[in-house]
Design a protein around this motif. Structure first.
Motif, PDB file in Angstrom:
ATOM      1  N   ALA A   7      18.125 -32.554 -68.880  1.00 52.85           N
ATOM      2  CA  ALA A   7      19.325 -33.237 -68.402  1.00 52.85           C
ATOM      3  C   ALA A   7      18.994 -34.616 -67.834  1.00 52.85           C
ATOM      4  O   ALA A   7      19.788 -35.543 -67.951  1.00 52.85           O
ATOM      5  N   SER A   8      17.822 -34.765 -67.250  1.00 57.21           N
ATOM      6  CA  SER A   8      17.470 -36.042 -66.647  1.00 57.21           C
ATOM      7  C   SER A   8      16.720 -36.959 -67.607  1.00 57.21           C
ATOM      8  O   SER A   8      16.487 -38.112 -67.306  1.00 57.21           O
ATOM      9  N   SER A   9      16.331 -36.451 -68.783  1.00 59.92           N
ATOM     10  CA  SER A   9      15.604 -37.270 -69.747  1.00 59.92           C
ATOM     11  C   SER A   9      16.574 -38.094 -70.580  1.00 59.92           C
ATOM     12  O   SER A   9      17.776 -37.899 -70.548  1.00 59.92           O
ATOM     13  N   HIS A  10      16.032 -39.002 -71.326  1.00 59.36           N
ATOM     14  CA  HIS A  10      16.836 -39.828 -72.218  1.00 59.36           C
ATOM     15  C   HIS A  10      16.898 -39.139 -73.574  1.00 59.36           C
ATOM     16  O   HIS A  10      16.177 -39.475 -74.491  1.00 59.36           O
ATOM     17  N   SER A  11      17.752 -38.164 -73.686  1.00 57.28           N
ATOM     18  CA  SER A  11      17.870 -37.359 -74.886  1.00 57.28           C
ATOM     19  C   SER A  11      18.647 -38.116 -75.955  1.00 57.28           C
ATOM     20  O   SER A  11      19.579 -38.858 -75.666  1.00 57.28           O
ATOM     21  N   THR A  12      18.247 -37.918 -77.201  1.00 56.60           N
ATOM     22  CA  THR A  12      18.986 -38.498 -78.322  1.00 56.60           C
ATOM     23  C   THR A  12      19.915 -37.461 -78.954  1.00 56.60           C
ATOM     24  O   THR A  12      20.511 -37.728 -79.982  1.00 56.60           O
ATOM     25  N   LEU A  13      20.014 -36.289 -78.325  1.00 56.23           N
ATOM     26  CA  LEU A  13      20.919 -35.268 -78.840  1.00 56.23           C
ATOM     27  C   LEU A  13      22.368 -35.667 -78.602  1.00 56.23           C
ATOM     28  O   LEU A  13      22.690 -36.304 -77.603  1.00 56.23           O
ATOM     29  N   LEU A  14      23.229 -35.274 -79.521  1.00 57.65           N
ATOM     30  CA  LEU A  14      24.654 -35.484 -79.315  1.00 57.65           C
ATOM     31  C   LEU A  14      25.108 -34.597 -78.154  1.00 57.65           C
ATOM     32  O   LEU A  14      24.550 -33.525 -77.929  1.00 57.65           O
ATOM     33  N   PRO A  15      26.116 -35.035 -77.401  1.00 56.15           N
ATOM     34  CA  PRO A  15      26.558 -34.267 -76.228  1.00 56.15           C
ATOM     35  C   PRO A  15      26.880 -32.807 -76.528  1.00 56.15           C
ATOM     36  O   PRO A  15      26.554 -31.929 -75.745  1.00 56.15           O
ATOM     37  N   TRP A  16      27.535 -32.507 -77.665  1.00 54.11           N
ATOM     38  CA  TRP A  16      27.878 -31.123 -77.973  1.00 54.11           C
ATOM     39  C   TRP A  16      26.623 -30.272 -78.076  1.00 54.11           C
ATOM     40  O   TRP A  16      26.637 -29.105 -77.700  1.00 54.11           O
ATOM     41  N   ALA A  17      25.529 -30.842 -78.573  1.00 54.68           N
ATOM     42  CA  ALA A  17      24.286 -30.088 -78.698  1.00 54.68           C
ATOM     43  C   ALA A  17      23.604 -29.959 -77.341  1.00 54.68           C
ATOM     44  O   ALA A  17      23.188 -28.876 -76.936  1.00 54.68           O
ATOM     45  N   GLN A  18      23.483 -31.057 -76.628  1.00 51.71           N
ATOM     46  CA  GLN A  18      22.795 -31.026 -75.342  1.00 51.71           C
ATOM     47  C   GLN A  18      23.510 -30.141 -74.330  1.00 51.71           C
ATOM     48  O   GLN A  18      22.876 -29.412 -73.579  1.00 51.71           O
ATOM     49  N   ASN A  19      24.831 -30.143 -74.347  1.00 51.25           N
ATOM     50  CA  ASN A  19      25.597 -29.350 -73.379  1.00 51.25           C
ATOM     51  C   ASN A  19      25.582 -27.857 -73.681  1.00 51.25           C
ATOM     52  O   ASN A  19      26.038 -27.064 -72.866  1.00 51.25           O
ATOM     53  N   ASN A  20      25.077 -27.477 -74.836  1.00 54.73           N
ATOM     54  CA  ASN A  20      25.065 -26.068 -75.204  1.00 54.73           C
ATOM     55  C   ASN A  20      23.668 -25.504 -75.384  1.00 54.73           C
ATOM     56  O   ASN A  20      23.504 -24.416 -75.923  1.00 54.73           O
ATOM     57  N   LEU A  21      22.664 -26.223 -74.931  1.00 50.06           N
ATOM     58  CA  LEU A  21      21.299 -25.726 -75.023  1.00 50.06           C
ATOM     59  C   LEU A  21      21.038 -24.650 -73.977  1.00 50.06           C
ATOM     60  O   LEU A  21      21.616 -24.661 -72.898  1.00 50.06           O
ATOM     61  N   VAL A  22      20.169 -23.736 -74.322  1.00 49.10           N
ATOM     62  CA  VAL A  22      19.756 -22.683 -73.406  1.00 49.10           C
ATOM     63  C   VAL A  22      18.244 -22.746 -73.312  1.00 49.10           C
ATOM     64  O   VAL A  22      17.565 -22.947 -74.315  1.00 49.10           O
ATOM     65  N   ASP A  23      17.709 -22.594 -72.137  1.00 52.46           N
ATOM     66  CA  ASP A  23      16.257 -22.566 -71.960  1.00 52.46           C
ATOM     67  C   ASP A  23      15.682 -21.452 -72.826  1.00 52.46           C
ATOM     68  O   ASP A  23      16.174 -20.317 -72.811  1.00 52.46           O
ATOM     69  N   ILE A  24      14.668 -21.750 -73.576  1.00 52.01           N
ATOM     70  CA  ILE A  24      14.086 -20.773 -74.502  1.00 52.01           C
ATOM     71  C   ILE A  24      13.571 -19.533 -73.774  1.00 52.01           C
ATOM     72  O   ILE A  24      13.525 -18.443 -74.319  1.00 52.01           O
ATOM     73  N   HIS A  25      13.226 -19.671 -72.511  1.00 53.98           N
ATOM     74  CA  HIS A  25      12.731 -18.530 -71.738  1.00 53.98           C
ATOM     75  C   HIS A  25      13.869 -17.640 -71.236  1.00 53.98           C
ATOM     76  O   HIS A  25      13.652 -16.475 -70.944  1.00 53.98           O
TER      77      HIS A  25
END
Length: 116
Positions: A7-25
């Motif tokens: 969330a604090s990094s400069h992600s190049t993901l589109l918002p719909w993708a970034q907002n729906n990510l789940v920690d792999i753990h």
């Protein structure tokens, strides 16, 4: 937490993708989540596909809509072994292309729980 880093990094993901990510753990919630994988060229996707075939998984790839198998025009989900003598299966949708994803949605692929 890995997600706070994302969330604090400069992600190049589109918002719909970034907002729906789940920690792999943490893993996805089994009742309301659908795993999504995408192919990144030269990142091992073909190797992964071959590995899934060796594991006997059911895939949604181009061979599933090959007219030779007779399921390419069917409006219902069909799971079948495309190659005799092999342990893996395919579904009659190709989620590697946009029209295939649209077709899979119309046919209820996710709800059918037929693909790995």
């Amino acid at each position: 937490n890995n997600m706070s880093y994302l969330a604090s990094s400069h992600s190049t993901l589109l918002p719909w993708a970034q907002n729906n990510l789940v920690d792999i753990h943490d893993g996805p919630a089994q009742t309301d989540a659908t795993n999504m994988f995408w192919h990144i060229p030269k990142a091992g996707g073909t190797t992964a596909k071959q590995l899934y075939q060796c594991m006997g998984k059911t895939l949604t790839i181009r061979i599933g809509i090959d007219p030779r198998h007779g399921h390419d025009q069917t409006d219902e989900i069909v799971v079948f072994p495309p190659i005799a003598g092999k342990d893996w299966k395919t579904v009659n949708v190709d989620t590697t292309i946009r029209p295939g994803i649209v077709r899979a949605k119309k046919m209820g692929l996710v709800q059918s729980r037929t693909a790995d």
